[in-house]
Design an enzyme around this catalytic site. Structure first.
Site, PDB file in Angstrom:
ATOM      1  N   HIS A  12       0.857  -1.128   0.038  1.00  0.00           N
ATOM      2  CA  HIS A  12      -0.094  -0.130  -0.097  1.00  0.00           C
ATOM      3  C   HIS A  12       0.703   1.216  -0.058  1.00  0.00           C
ATOM      4  O   HIS A  12       2.021   1.113   0.409  1.00  0.00           O
ATOM      5  CB  HIS A  12      -0.866   0.126   1.192  1.00  0.00           C
ATOM      6  CG  HIS A  12      -0.189   0.022   2.627  1.00  0.00           C
ATOM      7  ND1 HIS A  12       0.349   1.119   3.022  1.00  0.00           N
ATOM      8  CD2 HIS A  12       0.186  -1.020   3.310  1.00  0.00           C
ATOM      9  CE1 HIS A  12       1.069   0.679   4.368  1.00  0.00           C
ATOM     10  NE2 HIS A  12       0.964  -0.268   4.473  1.00  0.00           N
ATOM     11  N   GLU A  14       1.928   5.187   1.257  1.00  0.00           N
ATOM     12  CA  GLU A  14       2.218   5.707   2.535  1.00  0.00           C
ATOM     13  C   GLU A  14       0.886   5.859   3.294  1.00  0.00           C
ATOM     14  O   GLU A  14      -0.040   6.621   2.911  1.00  0.00           O
ATOM     15  CB  GLU A  14       2.966   7.041   2.349  1.00  0.00           C
ATOM     16  CG  GLU A  14       3.098   7.716   3.771  1.00  0.00           C
ATOM     17  CD  GLU A  14       3.695   9.152   3.926  1.00  0.00           C
ATOM     18  OE1 GLU A  14       4.728   9.245   4.121  1.00  0.00           O
ATOM     19  OE2 GLU A  14       2.688   9.932   3.654  1.00  0.00           O
ATOM     20  N   TRP A  17      -0.276   6.371   9.581  1.00  0.00           N
ATOM     21  CA  TRP A  17       0.510   6.161  10.505  1.00  0.00           C
ATOM     22  C   TRP A  17       2.080   5.863  10.145  1.00  0.00           C
ATOM     23  O   TRP A  17       2.965   5.744  10.886  1.00  0.00           O
ATOM     24  CB  TRP A  17       0.039   4.940  11.283  1.00  0.00           C
ATOM     25  CG  TRP A  17      -1.188   5.443  12.297  1.00  0.00           C
ATOM     26  CD1 TRP A  17      -1.752   6.566  12.190  1.00  0.00           C
ATOM     27  CD2 TRP A  17      -1.517   4.748  13.473  1.00  0.00           C
ATOM     28  NE1 TRP A  17      -2.578   6.281  13.251  1.00  0.00           N
ATOM     29  CE2 TRP A  17      -2.489   5.218  14.015  1.00  0.00           C
ATOM     30  CE3 TRP A  17      -1.247   3.209  14.181  1.00  0.00           C
ATOM     31  CZ2 TRP A  17      -3.289   5.242  15.113  1.00  0.00           C
ATOM     32  CZ3 TRP A  17      -1.675   2.985  15.003  1.00  0.00           C
ATOM     33  CH2 TRP A  17      -2.850   3.554  15.518  1.00  0.00           C
ATOM     34  N   ARG A  63      -6.001   0.692   3.785  1.00  0.00           N
ATOM     35  CA  ARG A  63      -4.923   1.150   3.106  1.00  0.00           C
ATOM     36  C   ARG A  63      -4.478   0.086   1.670  1.00  0.00           C
ATOM     37  O   ARG A  63      -3.998   0.851   0.803  1.00  0.00           O
ATOM     38  CB  ARG A  63      -3.854   1.189   3.973  1.00  0.00           C
ATOM     39  CG  ARG A  63      -3.253   0.113   4.736  1.00  0.00           C
ATOM     40  CD  ARG A  63      -2.391   0.574   5.978  1.00  0.00           C
ATOM     41  NE  ARG A  63      -1.563  -0.554   6.575  1.00  0.00           N
ATOM     42  CZ  ARG A  63      -2.171  -0.922   7.575  1.00  0.00           C
ATOM     43  NH1 ARG A  63      -3.189  -0.437   8.089  1.00  0.00           N
ATOM     44  NH2 ARG A  63      -1.378  -1.905   8.318  1.00  0.00           N
ATOM     45  N   GLU A  90      -1.565  -7.061   7.247  1.00  0.00           N
ATOM     46  CA  GLU A  90      -0.283  -6.493   8.019  1.00  0.00           C
ATOM     47  C   GLU A  90      -0.042  -7.752   9.211  1.00  0.00           C
ATOM     48  O   GLU A  90      -0.936  -8.282   9.507  1.00  0.00           O
ATOM     49  CB  GLU A  90      -0.320  -5.409   8.223  1.00  0.00           C
ATOM     50  CG  GLU A  90       1.028  -4.985   8.873  1.00  0.00           C
ATOM     51  CD  GLU A  90       2.246  -5.080   7.968  1.00  0.00           C
ATOM     52  OE1 GLU A  90       2.713  -4.088   7.546  1.00  0.00           O
ATOM     53  OE2 GLU A  90       2.851  -6.141   8.140  1.00  0.00           O
ATOM     54  N   ARG A  91       1.071  -8.001   9.443  1.00  0.00           N
ATOM     55  CA  ARG A  91       1.661  -8.553  10.730  1.00  0.00           C
ATOM     56  C   ARG A  91       0.710  -7.691  11.953  1.00  0.00           C
ATOM     57  O   ARG A  91       0.851  -6.608  11.895  1.00  0.00           O
ATOM     58  CB  ARG A  91       3.080  -8.458  10.765  1.00  0.00           C
ATOM     59  CG  ARG A  91       3.528  -9.189  12.200  1.00  0.00           C
ATOM     60  CD  ARG A  91       4.872  -9.262  11.920  1.00  0.00           C
ATOM     61  NE  ARG A  91       5.910  -8.220  12.085  1.00  0.00           N
ATOM     62  CZ  ARG A  91       6.749  -7.866  13.167  1.00  0.00           C
ATOM     63  NH1 ARG A  91       6.508  -8.679  14.405  1.00  0.00           N
ATOM     64  NH2 ARG A  91       7.413  -7.188  13.374  1.00  0.00           N
ATOM     65  N   ARG A 118      11.877  -6.986  13.233  1.00  0.00           N
ATOM     66  CA  ARG A 118      12.569  -7.756  12.102  1.00  0.00           C
ATOM     67  C   ARG A 118      12.894  -9.032  12.294  1.00  0.00           C
ATOM     68  O   ARG A 118      13.330  -9.932  11.522  1.00  0.00           O
ATOM     69  CB  ARG A 118      13.548  -6.851  11.371  1.00  0.00           C
ATOM     70  CG  ARG A 118      13.041  -5.814  10.560  1.00  0.00           C
ATOM     71  CD  ARG A 118      12.301  -6.200   9.516  1.00  0.00           C
ATOM     72  NE  ARG A 118      11.858  -5.019   8.718  1.00  0.00           N
ATOM     73  CZ  ARG A 118      10.722  -4.579   8.635  1.00  0.00           C
ATOM     74  NH1 ARG A 118       9.901  -5.041  10.052  1.00  0.00           N
ATOM     75  NH2 ARG A 118      10.105  -3.462   8.052  1.00  0.00           N
ATOM     76  N   HIS A 184       0.764  -5.604   2.456  1.00  0.00           N
ATOM     77  CA  HIS A 184       1.539  -4.904   3.373  1.00  0.00           C
ATOM     78  C   HIS A 184       3.056  -5.116   3.504  1.00  0.00           C
ATOM     79  O   HIS A 184       3.377  -6.076   3.062  1.00  0.00           O
ATOM     80  CB  HIS A 184       0.884  -5.105   4.588  1.00  0.00           C
ATOM     81  CG  HIS A 184      -0.821  -4.839   4.842  1.00  0.00           C
ATOM     82  ND1 HIS A 184      -1.083  -3.492   5.026  1.00  0.00           N
ATOM     83  CD2 HIS A 184      -1.788  -5.392   4.319  1.00  0.00           C
ATOM     84  CE1 HIS A 184      -2.483  -3.551   4.976  1.00  0.00           C
ATOM     85  NE2 HIS A 184      -2.976  -4.594   4.328  1.00  0.00           N
ATOM     86  N   ASN A 186       4.880  -6.488   5.850  1.00  0.00           N
ATOM     87  CA  ASN A 186       5.275  -7.849   6.342  1.00  0.00           C
ATOM     88  C   ASN A 186       4.605  -8.796   5.761  1.00  0.00           C
ATOM     89  O   ASN A 186       5.127 -10.052   5.616  1.00  0.00           O
ATOM     90  CB  ASN A 186       5.097  -7.751   7.938  1.00  0.00           C
ATOM     91  CG  ASN A 186       5.980  -6.936   8.675  1.00  0.00           C
ATOM     92  OD1 ASN A 186       7.433  -7.118   8.592  1.00  0.00           O
ATOM     93  ND2 ASN A 186       5.741  -5.765   9.056  1.00  0.00           N
TER      94      ASN A 186
END
Ligand code: 3PG
Length: 249
Positions: A12, A14, A17, A63, A90-91, A118, A184, A186
């Site tokens: 996605h 920016e 957040w 997003r 996302e994660r 990470r 996303h 992750n």
């Protein structure tokens, strides 16, 4: 017609957040104006490369959904079938959701920050269901039951994403077709790790830039052909990925 399938991975644009440098995870924030422009630019890159998606898969987060819509609108493919799944979300960043990345680094130090951000198998602390940044009770996740995460590491993301990849995405990756996956940082790192066979240690060094199409040609076994994934604008992607790596600093 090519015997390969084409996969386009698109993080996605920016988000609000991202711009505020806050851990986001499953919090359903919108794109910034810059993020909307990134999504359009990603679509224009697809158009210039002659990559016309036949189907799109997105997460349940706005997003990614908005990015897919804007990119497909730019390439006149807004009408293609869309499939959505929480498995592309996302994660889940657990109790870090809503926290400032710079403050988190200062409070917990480099090692802990990088472990949470990470590492392959160290999740952040779980989020309380009563937190303002919890997704407990939201209707879009009503069917998850006990599968509803309160935090995730990348290993957890791979475990919940691969069943969807091996079923729903794989079913669309047939010879000559182009599949767009709008997701996303992750969840796309999970897919790239799977496709490129990146080790549990080496994956820590991979960062995905926002709004820049990453293209794979996949054979009949859904293995990457040639040199693997390629960004349509490699120089810009490398610079943007480096900026993602340095978030919080
Ligand atoms: O969820 C988030 O905070 C971002 O989209 C990804 O953040 P990260 O690059 O710090 O994992």
């Amino acid at each position: 017609m090519s015997e390969n399938a084409t996969l386009v991975l698109l993080r996605h644009g920016e988000s609000d957040w991202n711009a505020k440098n806050l851990f986001t995870g499953w919090v359903d924030v919108d794109l910034t104006e810059k993020g909307r422009a990134e999504a359009l630019a990603g679509g224009q890159q697809l158009r210039e490369a002659g990559l016309l998606p036949d189907v799109v898969h997105t997460s349940l987060l706005r997003r990614a959904i908005t990015t897919a819509h804007l990119a497909l609108d730019a390439v006149d493919r807004h009408w293609i079938p869309v499939r959505r799944s929480w498995r592309l979300n996302e994660r889940h960043y657990g109790a870090l959701q809503g926290k400032d990345k710079k403050q988190t680094l200062a409070e917990f130090g480099e090692e802990q920050f990088m472990l949470w951000r990470r590492s392959f198998d160290v999740p952040p602390p779980p989020i309380d269901d009563g937190s303002e940044f919890s997704q407990a009770g939201l209707p879009q996740y009503a069917d998850l039951g006990d599968e509803m995460p309160r935090t995730e590491c990348l290993k957890d993301v791979i475990a919940r994403l691969l069943p969807y990849w091996n079923s729903d995405v794989a079913a669309d990756l047939t010879p000559g077709r182009t599949v767009l996956v709008a997701a996303h940082g992750n969840s796309l790192r999970a897919i790239v790790k799977h496709l490129d066979g990146i080790s549990d240690d080496d994956i820590a060094g991979l960062n995905i830039p926002t709004g820049m199409p990453l293209v794979y040609e996949l054979d009949a076994d859904l293995r990457p052909t040639g040199d693997g994934g390629r960004y349509l604008d490699p120089a810009a992607a490398a610079a943007a990925a480096a900026a993602v790596a340095n978030q919080g600093r």
